[in-house]
Design a protein around this motif. Sequence first.
Motif, PDB file in Angstrom:
ATOM      1  N   LYS A  37       0.835  -1.207   0.000  1.00 51.91           N
ATOM      2  CA  LYS A  37       0.000   0.000   0.000  1.00 51.91           C
ATOM      3  C   LYS A  37       0.866   1.252   0.000  1.00 51.91           C
ATOM      4  N   ARG A  38       1.932   1.223   0.796  1.00 47.11           N
ATOM      5  CA  ARG A  38       2.834   2.373   0.859  1.00 47.11           C
ATOM      6  C   ARG A  38       3.495   2.611  -0.505  1.00 47.11           C
ATOM      7  N   LEU A  39       3.919   1.538  -1.138  1.00 54.22           N
ATOM      8  CA  LEU A  39       4.530   1.664  -2.460  1.00 54.22           C
ATOM      9  C   LEU A  39       3.534   2.228  -3.469  1.00 54.22           C
ATOM     10  N   ALA A  40       2.319   1.696  -3.436  1.00 59.17           N
ATOM     11  CA  ALA A  40       1.287   2.157  -4.374  1.00 59.17           C
ATOM     12  C   ALA A  40       0.967   3.634  -4.164  1.00 59.17           C
ATOM     13  N   SER A  41       1.063   4.099  -2.912  1.00 65.21           N
ATOM     14  CA  SER A  41       0.767   5.502  -2.617  1.00 65.21           C
ATOM     15  C   SER A  41       1.795   6.441  -3.239  1.00 65.21           C
ATOM     16  N   LYS A  42       2.961   5.895  -3.638  1.00 65.04           N
ATOM     17  CA  LYS A  42       4.000   6.697  -4.292  1.00 65.04           C
ATOM     18  C   LYS A  42       3.788   6.757  -5.804  1.00 65.04           C
ATOM     19  N   GLY A  43       2.712   6.130  -6.294  1.00 65.31           N
ATOM     20  CA  GLY A  43       2.371   6.264  -7.706  1.00 65.31           C
ATOM     21  C   GLY A  43       2.791   5.115  -8.595  1.00 65.31           C
ATOM     22  N   ASP A 248      -0.041   8.481  10.153  1.00 65.86           N
ATOM     23  CA  ASP A 248       0.026   9.682   9.335  1.00 65.86           C
ATOM     24  C   ASP A 248      -1.267   9.993   8.591  1.00 65.86           C
ATOM     25  N   LYS A 249      -2.147   8.980   8.475  1.00 64.04           N
ATOM     26  CA  LYS A 249      -3.447   9.149   7.805  1.00 64.04           C
ATOM     27  C   LYS A 249      -3.303   9.577   6.343  1.00 64.04           C
ATOM     28  N   ARG A 250      -2.166   9.258   5.728  1.00 59.87           N
ATOM     29  CA  ARG A 250      -1.950   9.638   4.329  1.00 59.87           C
ATOM     30  C   ARG A 250      -2.558   8.646   3.350  1.00 59.87           C
ATOM     31  N   LEU A 251      -2.853   7.421   3.820  1.00 61.69           N
ATOM     32  CA  LEU A 251      -3.509   6.434   2.957  1.00 61.69           C
ATOM     33  C   LEU A 251      -4.990   6.409   3.330  1.00 61.69           C
ATOM     34  N   GLU A 252      -5.798   6.889   2.441  1.00 60.99           N
ATOM     35  CA  GLU A 252      -7.221   7.073   2.714  1.00 60.99           C
ATOM     36  C   GLU A 252      -7.910   5.758   3.086  1.00 60.99           C
ATOM     37  N   GLU A 442       6.765   9.032  13.933  1.00 62.02           N
ATOM     38  CA  GLU A 442       7.751   9.883  13.266  1.00 62.02           C
ATOM     39  C   GLU A 442       8.401   9.167  12.083  1.00 62.02           C
ATOM     40  N   ALA A 443       8.662   7.875  12.230  1.00 64.15           N
ATOM     41  CA  ALA A 443       9.344   7.106  11.186  1.00 64.15           C
ATOM     42  C   ALA A 443       8.516   6.995   9.915  1.00 64.15           C
ATOM     43  N   VAL A 444       7.194   6.788  10.051  1.00 57.50           N
ATOM     44  CA  VAL A 444       6.353   6.568   8.864  1.00 57.50           C
ATOM     45  C   VAL A 444       5.756   7.851   8.319  1.00 57.50           C
ATOM     46  N   ASP A 445       5.812   8.917   9.107  1.00 56.68           N
ATOM     47  CA  ASP A 445       5.240  10.180   8.653  1.00 56.68           C
ATOM     48  C   ASP A 445       6.081  10.768   7.516  1.00 56.68           C
ATOM     49  N   GLU A 446       5.550  11.745   6.840  1.00 56.61           N
ATOM     50  CA  GLU A 446       6.252  12.359   5.715  1.00 56.61           C
ATOM     51  C   GLU A 446       7.620  12.883   6.147  1.00 56.61           C
ATOM     52  N   GLY A 447       8.667  12.445   5.471  1.00 59.03           N
ATOM     53  CA  GLY A 447      10.018  12.853   5.818  1.00 59.03           C
ATOM     54  C   GLY A 447      10.678  12.013   6.887  1.00 59.03           C
ATOM     55  N   GLY A 448       9.949  11.050   7.466  1.00 61.47           N
ATOM     56  CA  GLY A 448      10.514  10.161   8.476  1.00 61.47           C
ATOM     57  C   GLY A 448      11.453   9.141   7.848  1.00 61.47           C
ATOM     58  N   SER A 449      12.217   8.442   8.672  1.00 62.79           N
ATOM     59  CA  SER A 449      13.245   7.524   8.166  1.00 62.79           C
ATOM     60  C   SER A 449      12.670   6.432   7.275  1.00 62.79           C
ATOM     61  N   SER A 450      11.570   5.827   7.683  1.00 61.99           N
ATOM     62  CA  SER A 450      10.973   4.764   6.868  1.00 61.99           C
ATOM     63  C   SER A 450      10.368   5.322   5.589  1.00 61.99           C
ATOM     64  N   ASP A 451       9.710   6.474   5.703  1.00 57.30           N
ATOM     65  CA  ASP A 451       9.121   7.100   4.521  1.00 57.30           C
ATOM     66  C   ASP A 451      10.201   7.482   3.510  1.00 57.30           C
ATOM     67  N   LYS A 452      11.326   7.995   3.998  1.00 57.07           N
ATOM     68  CA  LYS A 452      12.439   8.355   3.109  1.00 57.07           C
ATOM     69  C   LYS A 452      12.994   7.127   2.391  1.00 57.07           C
ATOM     70  N   ASN A 453      13.081   6.001   3.103  1.00 60.61           N
ATOM     71  CA  ASN A 453      13.601   4.785   2.481  1.00 60.61           C
ATOM     72  C   ASN A 453      12.708   4.309   1.344  1.00 60.61           C
ATOM     73  N   ILE A 454      11.396   4.413   1.538  1.00 52.16           N
ATOM     74  CA  ILE A 454      10.461   4.019   0.478  1.00 52.16           C
ATOM     75  C   ILE A 454      10.569   4.986  -0.702  1.00 52.16           C
ATOM     76  N   GLU A 455      10.648   6.281  -0.395  1.00 54.89           N
ATOM     77  CA  GLU A 455      10.803   7.300  -1.444  1.00 54.89           C
ATOM     78  C   GLU A 455      12.080   7.044  -2.253  1.00 54.89           C
ATOM     79  N   GLU A 456      13.170   6.740  -1.559  1.00 55.56           N
ATOM     80  CA  GLU A 456      14.448   6.497  -2.222  1.00 55.56           C
ATOM     81  C   GLU A 456      14.368   5.285  -3.146  1.00 55.56           C
ATOM     82  N   PHE A 457      13.708   4.242  -2.662  1.00 58.74           N
ATOM     83  CA  PHE A 457      13.560   3.027  -3.468  1.00 58.74           C
ATOM     84  C   PHE A 457      12.768   3.298  -4.740  1.00 58.74           C
TER      85      PHE A 457
END
Length: 464
Positions: A37-43, A248-252, A442-457
């Motif tokens: 779901k997190r990956l799909a949310s990145k488009g 983070d409530k970013r995934l509806e 904090e880790a999963v929120d926008e800019g958090g360590s886990s979120d950054k890792n997914i963005e980088e991937f």
Amino acid sequence: MESMAKTIEKRIQREAHILCFGFPAQGHLSPILQFCKRLASKGVKVTLISTCTTSTTSKFIQTQASSIKVEFISDGTEEEKSKATSPEDYFERYKVCVSQSLSEFIEKQLNSECPPKFLVYDSIIPWIFDVAKSFGIDGAPFFTQPWAANSINYHFLQGRFKVPLEEPIVTLPSMPPLRVNDLPSYFDVNGTYPLSLDLLVNQFSNIEQPNWLFCNSFDKLEDEIVKWMASKYPVKNIGPSIPSMYFDKRLESDKAYGLSLFKPNTDTCMTWLDSKEIDSVVYVSFGSIAALEKEQMEEVAWGLKRSNSFFFWVVRESESEKLPSNFLEGTSEKCLVVSWCSQPEVLAHKSVGCFMTHCGWNSTLEALSFGVPMVAMPQLFDQTTNAKYVEDVWHVGVRVRMNEAKLVTREEIELCIKEVMEGERSKDFRRNSEKWKELAKEAVDEGGSSDKNIEEFVAKLLSS
């Protein structure tokens, strides 16, 4: 403007299609589904593959996780499976059948409008990497255990310690001293779990090949171990893989995992919890696999009653016959017993003040993420190591002690529950639990360590 955004999203999806293979067990499918779901949310386009072949499970997943596509492949016919003469033989047959059916699936996908560029697979089946590479597709493992357990497996494979242990204490880099009962249960001195040992240690058999090692954890939770492992391998934490609506409530509408191999009775659970005061309920669950002996089940039951707390106990249907006779009738004013529940909803409820848990990694990570102190009663696999960290590293609860007969007595259970709920250290447990809750968010929120890792991937995938 809106149509342009949709056009861009469609273009990105055409460029990147990720396959994720989930091993068909509750504790493995839930976190990788959340990662999808997190990956799909990145488009990007994401397809989850598994071998859960029942039509009811398929329908449920597809209904609850509409942002991703779910496909099922064969793991062999029932006749073929019935020929297995041992667990080892079963998994060898599983490997042969799934390698073939996955190859056929990938071949079809390569001829589609949006062919896959990457395959994320459950780390306990590392041979999936070879299947992907045979089609020129890159791959990476997804670890569903914490780095504490992963690193023990790694060090064992590297020959840093042997079983039976030559010394009473195992000392490993960036970890506290470990006794034999702090190691995962498959390092049993009697060789009780040879299959588990092979499966879980061999996760690292091809560790040198992937360019990413994903894990359902977060950096600050296992700071020292993560830094040590990351100094040698491309470790990327992407957790906690828990429904977004609790963080983070970013995934509806992402309030549940979207998959359950058991049917929860959510309305009954929430109505009962709503009637209780803040932090007054002990939630008890030993997960989807662990099976307590009848005598141990009885000790848990009477220990819960002796604690004099309200308790909410998940007892799977296959386990219910182990309850003491007349137990439910005699405790009905203080307890609710159900066959399954939506655990995130329960742990997030204000009335839950303690979680008596087997310390499976999903349950442990959920408790940490919701700020709920724990009574740790580990049963199998990495649960013993997780319990060690609950008590001695994260300081969010206590671990039960067995007697000489390897039984956790009702007196011990009563003592542990009271220690967490109302003892001298209860405020410390709650304060530490709140700290980890904030760090998980904090880790999963926008800019958090886990979120950054997914963005980088995803960015790396789109640029390749």
